[in-house]
Write a protein that holds these residues in place. Structure first.
Motif: not given
Ligand code: HEC
Length: 159
Positions: A96, A98, A101-102, A140, A143-144
């Motif tokens: 993603k 994001s 950033g993570y 992280c 989300e992943h």
């Protein structure tokens, strides 16, 4: 079934296996999953870096707890873990926006940990920085890649 189709299906199977094994496998299955490294499926660059990251942090956990972690040890982590930002993942479409950033947040936390040791902060403050770095792994992963979260949480040290 013609050979092409068979090869394609085998590829698809191995690919889904790689995903299941890497991101959803509970901790107990992780030892078993390292066996097929050479044959069954090819782990991605990112997966290999992540395995090293997990081992490194698990190895340094005791030193973090004792308060004997050194600046050099954290710098070595920063050096080798930074490839995470550009390593090729198993399935790029699962990554993603994001992620970047993570990844930066994690590397920033290692820098914070390094600075905390250099300043000779109290053991408690250094532990806070260590746990915060592990916290960015977890963020992280939420989300992943939820599979390894319980393993990662265990690296945190109780103050
Ligand atoms: C910026 C996001 C991000 C951060 C930060 C992160 N991870 Fe990961 N991690 C991933 C992704 C995405 C994968 C799946 C990689 C793949 O399959 O290519 C992964 C995979 C893993 C795996 C499974 C590897 C395998 O065998 O397939 C472990 C274990 C892991 N991470 C541990 C950690 C630890 C420990 C940290 C912190 C020290 C961490 N991760 C930080 C995103 C992250």
């Amino acid at each position: 079934m013609n050979t092409n189709r068979k090869a394609w299906l085998t590829g698809l199977f191995l690919w889904s296996l790689a995903l299941v094994v890497g991101c959803q496998a509970p901790a107990e299955e992780e030892a078993a999953m390292e066996v097929p490294r050479s044959g069954l499926y090819q782990a991605s660059e990112l997966a290999l870096t992540m395995r090293d990251m997990a081992k490194d942090m698990e190895t340094l956990r005791a030193k973090a707890d004792e308060g004997t972690l050194t600046v050099e040890e954290v710098e070595a982590l920063m050096q080798t873990h930074q490839t995470m930002a550009t390593d090729a993942p198993t399935k790029p479409s699962d990554i993603k926006p994001s992620f970047a950033g993570y990844s930066e947040a994690y590397l920033d936390q290692l820098e914070e940990l390094r600075a905390s040791i250099e300043r000779q902060d109290s053991r408690e403050e250094r532990l806070t920085a260590f746990n915060a770095a592990i916290g960015t792994c977890v963020a992280c992963h939420q989300e992943h890649c939820p599979g390894p979260i319980s393993r990662i949480q265990k690296i945190k040290v109780q103050p």
